[in-house]
Design a protein around this motif. Structure first.
Motif, PDB file in Angstrom:
ATOM      1  N   ARG A   1      27.304   7.766  41.498  1.00  0.00           N
ATOM      2  CA  ARG A   1      27.498   7.560  40.069  1.00  0.00           C
ATOM      3  C   ARG A   1      26.881   8.664  39.223  1.00  0.00           C
ATOM      4  NH1 ARG A   1      28.943   2.297  38.951  1.00  0.00           N
ATOM      5  NH2 ARG A   1      29.487   3.160  36.936  1.00  0.00           N
ATOM      6  N   PHE A   2      25.959   9.438  39.832  1.00  0.00           N
ATOM      7  CA  PHE A   2      25.346  10.559  39.121  1.00  0.00           C
ATOM      8  C   PHE A   2      24.982  11.625  40.143  1.00  0.00           C
ATOM      9  CE2 PHE A   2      21.397  12.809  38.039  1.00  0.00           C
ATOM     10  CZ  PHE A   2      21.790  13.453  36.875  1.00  0.00           C
ATOM     11  N   HIS A   3      25.201  12.873  39.747  1.00  0.00           N
ATOM     12  CA  HIS A   3      24.806  14.021  40.567  1.00  0.00           C
ATOM     13  C   HIS A   3      24.258  15.076  39.624  1.00  0.00           C
ATOM     14  CE1 HIS A   3      25.985  17.997  42.480  1.00  0.00           C
ATOM     15  NE2 HIS A   3      24.981  17.543  43.210  1.00  0.00           N
ATOM     16  N   GLY A   4      23.080  15.595  39.955  1.00  0.00           N
ATOM     17  CA  GLY A   4      22.555  16.655  39.103  1.00  0.00           C
ATOM     18  C   GLY A   4      21.066  16.825  39.169  1.00  0.00           C
TER      19      GLY A   4
ATOM     20  N   ASP B   1      16.228  16.478  34.319  1.00  0.00           N
ATOM     21  CA  ASP B   1      16.335  16.610  32.867  1.00  0.00           C
ATOM     22  C   ASP B   1      16.706  18.045  32.512  1.00  0.00           C
ATOM     23  OD1 ASP B   1      13.863  18.148  32.758  1.00  0.00           O
ATOM     24  OD2 ASP B   1      12.757  16.262  32.813  1.00  0.00           O
ATOM     25  N   ASP B   2      16.652  18.361  31.234  1.00  0.00           N
ATOM     26  CA  ASP B   2      17.138  19.667  30.778  1.00  0.00           C
ATOM     27  C   ASP B   2      16.051  20.726  30.588  1.00  0.00           C
ATOM     28  OD1 ASP B   2      15.933  18.658  28.502  1.00  0.00           O
ATOM     29  OD2 ASP B   2      17.638  19.033  27.181  1.00  0.00           O
ATOM     30  N   ASN B   3      14.809  20.459  31.049  1.00  0.00           N
ATOM     31  CA  ASN B   3      13.776  21.474  30.874  1.00  0.00           C
ATOM     32  C   ASN B   3      12.729  21.354  31.972  1.00  0.00           C
ATOM     33  OD1 ASN B   3      11.720  23.237  30.002  1.00  0.00           O
ATOM     34  ND2 ASN B   3      12.328  22.960  27.861  1.00  0.00           N
TER      35      ASN B   3
ATOM     36  N   TYR C   1      18.561  13.249  32.129  1.00  0.00           N
ATOM     37  CA  TYR C   1      19.765  12.894  32.871  1.00  0.00           C
ATOM     38  C   TYR C   1      19.551  11.767  33.879  1.00  0.00           C
ATOM     39  CZ  TYR C   1      21.351  17.376  30.994  1.00  0.00           C
ATOM     40  OH  TYR C   1      21.684  18.417  30.158  1.00  0.00           O
ATOM     41  N   LEU C   2      18.525  11.877  34.704  1.00  0.00           N
ATOM     42  CA  LEU C   2      18.316  10.857  35.736  1.00  0.00           C
ATOM     43  C   LEU C   2      17.917   9.529  35.110  1.00  0.00           C
ATOM     44  CD1 LEU C   2      18.202   9.907  38.647  1.00  0.00           C
ATOM     45  CD2 LEU C   2      15.902  10.902  38.813  1.00  0.00           C
ATOM     46  N   ARG C   3      16.970   9.523  34.206  1.00  0.00           N
ATOM     47  CA  ARG C   3      16.560   8.270  33.549  1.00  0.00           C
ATOM     48  C   ARG C   3      17.735   7.613  32.827  1.00  0.00           C
ATOM     49  NH1 ARG C   3      11.213   6.980  32.877  1.00  0.00           N
ATOM     50  NH2 ARG C   3       9.725   8.544  33.577  1.00  0.00           N
ATOM     51  N   ASP C   4      18.518   8.412  32.115  1.00  0.00           N
ATOM     52  CA  ASP C   4      19.671   7.860  31.400  1.00  0.00           C
ATOM     53  C   ASP C   4      20.673   7.243  32.367  1.00  0.00           C
ATOM     54  OD1 ASP C   4      18.548   8.642  28.999  1.00  0.00           O
ATOM     55  OD2 ASP C   4      19.881  10.371  28.722  1.00  0.00           O
TER      56      ASP C   4
ATOM     57  N   LEU D   1      21.678   0.194  35.374  1.00  0.00           N
ATOM     58  CA  LEU D   1      20.963  -1.089  35.345  1.00  0.00           C
ATOM     59  C   LEU D   1      21.496  -2.002  34.237  1.00  0.00           C
ATOM     60  CD1 LEU D   1      17.274   0.005  36.060  1.00  0.00           C
ATOM     61  CD2 LEU D   1      18.860  -1.178  37.616  1.00  0.00           C
ATOM     62  N   ALA D   2      22.025  -1.400  33.168  1.00  0.00           N
ATOM     63  CA  ALA D   2      22.593  -2.170  32.058  1.00  0.00           C
ATOM     64  C   ALA D   2      24.057  -2.532  32.298  1.00  0.00           C
ATOM     65  CB  ALA D   2      22.457  -1.381  30.758  1.00  0.00           C
ATOM     66  N   GLY D   3      24.605  -2.100  33.450  1.00  0.00           N
ATOM     67  CA  GLY D   3      26.003  -2.405  33.761  1.00  0.00           C
ATOM     68  C   GLY D   3      26.996  -1.517  33.040  1.00  0.00           C
ATOM     69  N   LEU D   4      26.545  -0.369  32.590  1.00  0.00           N
ATOM     70  CA  LEU D   4      27.394   0.565  31.846  1.00  0.00           C
ATOM     71  C   LEU D   4      27.830   1.731  32.724  1.00  0.00           C
ATOM     72  CD1 LEU D   4      25.130   0.795  28.660  1.00  0.00           C
ATOM     73  CD2 LEU D   4      27.180  -0.630  28.955  1.00  0.00           C
ATOM     74  N   GLU D   5      28.828   2.443  32.252  1.00  0.00           N
ATOM     75  CA  GLU D   5      29.197   3.703  32.888  1.00  0.00           C
ATOM     76  C   GLU D   5      28.119   4.726  32.555  1.00  0.00           C
ATOM     77  OE1 GLU D   5      31.834   4.574  34.922  1.00  0.00           O
ATOM     78  OE2 GLU D   5      32.151   2.409  34.974  1.00  0.00           O
ATOM     79  N   VAL D   6      27.876   5.648  33.451  1.00  0.00           N
ATOM     80  CA  VAL D   6      26.874   6.674  33.224  1.00  0.00           C
ATOM     81  C   VAL D   6      27.391   7.640  32.152  1.00  0.00           C
ATOM     82  CG1 VAL D   6      25.597   8.581  34.285  1.00  0.00           C
ATOM     83  CG2 VAL D   6      25.969   6.466  35.558  1.00  0.00           C
ATOM     84  N   ARG D   7      26.576   7.833  31.124  1.00  0.00           N
ATOM     85  CA  ARG D   7      26.956   8.705  30.006  1.00  0.00           C
ATOM     86  C   ARG D   7      27.261  10.121  30.453  1.00  0.00           C
ATOM     87  NH1 ARG D   7      21.698   7.329  26.606  1.00  0.00           N
ATOM     88  NH2 ARG D   7      21.280   6.115  28.457  1.00  0.00           N
TER      89      ARG D   7
END
Length: 166
Positions: A118-121, A124-126, A137-140, A146-152
């Motif tokens: 669901r996430f690759h990368g 964060d950005d710094n 990125y990872l926390r988001d 966990l909230a049942g949403l698609e990854v932003r």
């Protein structure tokens, strides 16, 4: 799947984490300055999200002959010094890194409960200055799942040292 020895003397496979809601497989190593820069943030994420069913697993696939600081004994020392709250696994054959198509350290693969990627990368950005981070990125991704949403942001370009192939 993988079956790899951990610094704790236990052999791990994906099945060992089947009860976890989310599984993050992170290719990393001891010597890379990028991996070192993100290390405390990765530890903090594991500690913060462990009770919510999130498990991070670190894998070192670097060639230990040419990079002895990444061998299993040095990994054990690093994990003990930093009090790793997650398994740290040794991929001597480099088969796990090849199977995941990992290219650098650190590089993150986050899977949902059905073990779909669901996430690759990256974290964060710094990597240089944690106080200047604008995108986590990872926390988001963890929060979204966990909230049942698609990854932003399902993919962020990993940044780090290249995996050291044998």
């Amino acid at each position: 799947d993988f079956s790899l020895p951990g610094v704790d003397g236990v052999r791990y496979s994906l099945n060992d984490f089947k009860q976890k809601k989310l599984l993050g497989v992170i290719f990393t190593c001891n010597h890379c300055p990028y991996a070192q820069a993100y290390e405390d943030r990765i530890i903090a994420i594991q500690r913060e999200y462990a009770e919510k069913g999130v498990q991070l697993v670190l894998i070192c696939s670097n060639d230990a002959e040419n990079y002895p600081e990444d061998n299993l004994e040095q990994m054990k020392i690093r994990a003990r010094e930093k009090r790793y709250p997650f398994p740290y696994l040794r991929d001597d054959s480099q088969e796990a890194a090849k199977a995941y198509d990992a290219a650098c350290t650190p590089e993150i693969y986050l899977f949902d409960g059905e073990r779909r990627l669901r996430f690759h990368g990256r974290v964060d950005d710094n990597y240089e200055e944690p106080k200047k981070v604008k995108k986590q990125y990872l926390r988001d991704a963890i929060d979204d799942l966990l909230a049942g949403l698609e990854v932003r942001v399902p993919e962020s370009h990993p940044i780090g040292c290249s995996i050291k192939w044998a």
